[in-house]
Design an enzyme around this catalytic site. Structure first.
Site, PDB file in Angstrom:
ATOM      1  N   LYS A 254      33.672  32.534  36.610  1.00 51.10           N
ATOM      2  CA  LYS A 254      34.135  33.551  37.564  1.00 51.10           C
ATOM      3  C   LYS A 254      34.930  34.534  36.727  1.00 51.10           C
ATOM      4  O   LYS A 254      36.122  34.335  36.472  1.00 51.10           O
ATOM      5  CB  LYS A 254      34.995  32.887  38.638  1.00 51.10           C
ATOM      6  CG  LYS A 254      34.992  33.531  40.003  1.00 51.10           C
ATOM      7  CD  LYS A 254      35.434  34.964  40.024  1.00 51.10           C
ATOM      8  CE  LYS A 254      36.882  35.148  39.732  1.00 51.10           C
ATOM      9  NZ  LYS A 254      37.276  36.548  39.501  1.00 51.10           N
TER      10      LYS A 254
ATOM     11  N   GLU B 183      57.642  38.019  31.733  1.00 52.46           N
ATOM     12  CA  GLU B 183      56.677  38.575  30.789  1.00 52.46           C
ATOM     13  C   GLU B 183      56.362  40.012  31.236  1.00 52.46           C
ATOM     14  O   GLU B 183      55.917  40.232  32.366  1.00 52.46           O
ATOM     15  CB  GLU B 183      55.422  37.699  30.851  1.00 52.46           C
ATOM     16  CG  GLU B 183      54.355  38.043  29.870  1.00 52.46           C
ATOM     17  CD  GLU B 183      53.159  37.091  29.982  1.00 52.46           C
ATOM     18  OE1 GLU B 183      52.862  36.597  31.083  1.00 52.46           O
ATOM     19  OE2 GLU B 183      52.515  36.854  28.945  1.00 52.46           O
TER      20      GLU B 183
ATOM     21  N   GLU C 207      45.682  27.992  30.710  1.00 50.21           N
ATOM     22  CA  GLU C 207      46.358  28.826  29.717  1.00 50.21           C
ATOM     23  C   GLU C 207      47.039  29.920  30.513  1.00 50.21           C
ATOM     24  O   GLU C 207      46.377  30.820  31.021  1.00 50.21           O
ATOM     25  CB  GLU C 207      45.341  29.338  28.706  1.00 50.21           C
ATOM     26  CG  GLU C 207      45.983  29.692  27.397  1.00 50.21           C
ATOM     27  CD  GLU C 207      46.207  31.162  27.295  1.00 50.21           C
ATOM     28  OE1 GLU C 207      47.327  31.597  27.636  1.00 50.21           O
ATOM     29  OE2 GLU C 207      45.275  31.872  26.925  1.00 50.21           O
TER      30      GLU C 207
ATOM     31  N   SER D 177      47.612  34.134  35.244  1.00 46.59           N
ATOM     32  CA  SER D 177      49.041  34.041  35.545  1.00 46.59           C
ATOM     33  C   SER D 177      49.444  32.604  35.902  1.00 46.59           C
ATOM     34  O   SER D 177      48.642  31.827  36.413  1.00 46.59           O
ATOM     35  CB  SER D 177      49.390  34.973  36.700  1.00 46.59           C
ATOM     36  OG  SER D 177      48.638  34.627  37.832  1.00 46.59           O
TER      37      SER D 177
ATOM     38  N   CYS E 298      48.756  37.314  26.359  1.00 46.12           N
ATOM     39  CA  CYS E 298      49.733  36.292  26.695  1.00 46.12           C
ATOM     40  C   CYS E 298      50.503  35.830  25.470  1.00 46.12           C
ATOM     41  O   CYS E 298      51.504  35.128  25.610  1.00 46.12           O
ATOM     42  CB  CYS E 298      49.043  35.121  27.372  1.00 46.12           C
ATOM     43  SG  CYS E 298      47.565  34.665  26.502  1.00 46.12           S
TER      44      CYS E 298
END
Ligand code: ADP
Length: 484
Positions: A180, A387, A258, A237, A292
């Site tokens: 996806k 972040e 992750e 996220s 990230c």
């Protein structure tokens, strides 16, 4: 930009289910973040389509797992070759839909393809074990088998690499997959799927469910609730990672996650300051700060603080911002308006709390934001906790080594971290003390296909890449043979 593809047939806009391209009942737009122009409309699949895709992947599984490792390896290797042979076209599609500068996009194609090459090789090394018997009438062994149908839900910041890092080990192990891709960047994913078919990937082994934001949520629910899907790998996220974990509890699904980071970048007094500035540029401004593992917080020791800040700000001011297809552009657009809003909020908050603006600081026309440096950052600022995921570097001053370690570890995240020091004792001390899955020491970039990528704490579960990257896609089975 897409009219210049050498092979226009790589521009796919339908989803891929069981070897068939599927138009779906509705479509959604994909936009160029640099111009706001529509690039394509793409199949918007539903929960029912997701059920059909899972069934197709399950139907394809027995034949795929029955192939020898070498047979799977040959197909993966061919896929790698095709990805590299079409590097320019794939990078063109990526820059168009994602915005990163074209040379950087070419770099991602090579990086993304490298996982396919690596796991084509590793396919042949999924070794078992024989164990000493506890009874001479028995023999004991361990075999590794593919886990089953696997799902990959991937983000927009690395439209190819986040797919191949998950899918290549799954396919190598003998699993079938459904992907996806992010709704903002499905075109790179679909082009890669077309190349997988050309490489000889059998129907149903690699499936691509494209969907807009709302339908992605519905598709996610189906994937999590399915008994057939045995594993979900997600990059994105932390918030969505938690949702997927909760939704997967009823089926006790295995997961690789992750998630977010909040990477510290520490410069000690004994660092090579020029090298630290170089590393800071690479770590912070690659992909406009939207990775990230991008440094989020810069901690600089008092003795080199002024020097570092002056050199860093000068380099940041010289960065060229613009359309990723233009020559010399180092920073493209941000992915969407929400990303601009977050950077603006973090910068405004830092300035309101006493930060000193040394470079950039402003939104430009469209979805562009100036590369920004703010000195005198403090722990109460939003940028210390969240972040930013954008081109903003807050610089904090510190005095002692312990102070820097404590500040660096003061977060629920633990993905990447960086520090600069020439002192061997400090390198060991700090390298061991940082609560992170990855530590870059005197480097600003550390990922490659044969090293384990992943985080601790709330940055995720599992490792991708390296020989460890195969572990999540195999089950360990113990065979105990008696009556010898
Ligand atoms: P980012 O912050 O990178 O945009 P997200 O976590 O929002 O990350 O999205 C990453 C991927 O997760 C995308 O493919 C998106 O469509 C998908 N996604 C977002 N929310 C959900 C959800 N509730 N269920 C399943 N997939 C989701």
């Amino acid at each position: 930009p897409l009219s210049q593809l050498k092979d226009p047939s790589l521009l796919k806009t339908d989803a891929l289910i069981g070897g068939q391209w599927v138009a779906g009942g509705s479509r959604f737009d994909v936009l160029d973040p640099a111009t706001g122009h529509k690039l394509a409309d793409v199949a918007n699949l539903t929960a029912a389509d997701a059920e059909a895709t899972i069934a197709a992947a399950n139907a394809a599984w027995p034949a795929w797992r029955s192939k020898t490792a070498k047979e799977r390896s040959i197909i993966l290797r061919k896929w790698f070759d095709l990805l590299m042979a079409n590097q320019d076209d794939l990078a063109r599609i990526m820059t168009a839909e994602q915005g990163k500068p074209f040379p950087e996009a070419k770099g991602e194609i090579a990086y993304g393809a490298s996982f396919v090459e690596w796991f084509a090789e590793e396919a042949k090394r999924v070794n078992g074990e024989t164990l000493p018997q506890f009874d001479n009438n028995r023999r004991l062994m361990v075999i590794k088998q593919p886990i089953g149908v696997c799902a990959a839900i991937t983000p927009w910041n690395f439209p190819l690499a986040m797919i191949t890092r998950k899918v290549a080990p799954a396919l190598a192990a003998g699993c079938t997959v459904l992907i996806k891709p992010a709704e903002l960047t499905p075109l790179t994913a679909l082009a890669a799927a077309e190349l997988a078919i050309r490489a000889g990937m059998p129907a149903g082994v690699l499936n691509m469910i494209t969907a807009d934001g709302d339908n992605s949520i519905a598709v996610g629910k189906v994937i999590c609730a399915s008994d057939v899907v045995r594993h979900i790998s997600f990059t994105g996220s932390t918030e969505v990672g938690r949702i997927l974990m909760a939704q997967s509890a009823p089926t006790v699904k295995k997961m690789s996650l992750e998630l977010g980071g909040n990477a510290p970048f520490i410069v000690f007094d004994d660092a090579d300051v020029d090298s630290a500035v170089e590393g800071a540029m690479l770590s912070k401004y690659r992909n406009a700060g939207q990775t990230c593992v991008c440094a989020n917080r810069f901690y600089v020791q008092a003795g080199v603080y002024d020097q570092f800040v002056a050199k860093f700000a000068a380099k940041v001011k010289a960065l060229k911002v613009g359309n990723g297809f233009d020559d010399g552009v180092a920073q493209g657009p941000l992915i969407e308006d929400a990303a601009i809003d977050k950077v603006s909020r973090h910068v405004a908050d830092a300035l309101a709390k006493g930060g000193e603006l040394l470079a950039g600081g402003h939104k430009l026309q469209g979805q562009f934001f100036e590369p920004t440096v703010v000195a005198n950052a403090t722990a109460d600022m939003l940028c210390a906790k969240e972040e930013t995921f954008g081109p903003f570097a807050p610089v904090f001053k510190f005095t002692t080594e312990q102070e820097a370690i404590d500040a660096a570890n003061n977060t629920e995240f633990g993905l990447a971290s960086y520090f600069y020091s020439r002192d061997i004792g400090r390198i060991y001390r700090v390298g061991e003390a940082l609560e992170y899955g990855m530590v870059g020491i005197n480097v600003g970039i550390l990922a490659t296909e044969h090293v384990p990528f992943g985080g601790v704490k709330q940055s995720g579960l599992g490792r991708e890449g390296s020989h460890h990257g195969m572990d999540d896609y195999v089950e360990i089975k113990y065979l105990c043979i008696g009556d010898i």
